[in-house]
Design a protein around this motif. Structure first.
Motif: not given
Length: 117
Positions: A77-84, A90-100
């Motif tokens: 999932l992270v690879e897919t988001v980063l590729k796009v 600046k401003g490309d965004g962030k990815i937060f991964i939290t336990p569920l």
């Protein structure tokens, strides 16, 4: 299980969503937000009366995508988001991964991984 929260530019939303669906990440929630990072963004504005104007925007329109997935799928999932979304600006965004801890499907009372599908 993990909750992955992705904050991206508005103009990358449809391309990101298509890439996620192509990688079989179908279950997602999205919404529009206003926000900013450490620095305010400067935007050039072309107006007929003013040449080379720059305005400072306290908040920028972004999209949030939330995806609940099995831990084994996080890297893909992270690879897919980063590729796009990775432009290097600046401003490309962030990815937060939290336990569920748990998920409960209200209709059937299924829990855990079974409730995600």
């Amino acid at each position: 299980m993990k909750l992955v929260t992705v904050i991206i530019r508005d103009n990358k939303y449809y391309e990101t969503k298509a890439a996620l669906i192509e990688q079989n990440f179908f279950s997602l929630n999205t919404y529009r937000v206003l926000g900013r990072g450490k620095d305010q963004q400067d935007y050039s504005v072309n107006k007929t009366n003013v040449s080379n104007s720059t305005i400072r925007c306290p908040f920028v329109s972004k999209r949030i995508i939330e995806i609940n997935i099995e831990e084994k799928n996080v890297d893909r999932l992270v690879e897919t988001v980063l590729k796009v979304n990775q432009t290097g600006n600046k401003g490309d965004g962030k990815i937060f991964i939290t336990p569920l801890d748990d998920v409960i499907r209200i209709r059937t009372n299924e829990t855990g991984i079974e409730a995600l599908a």
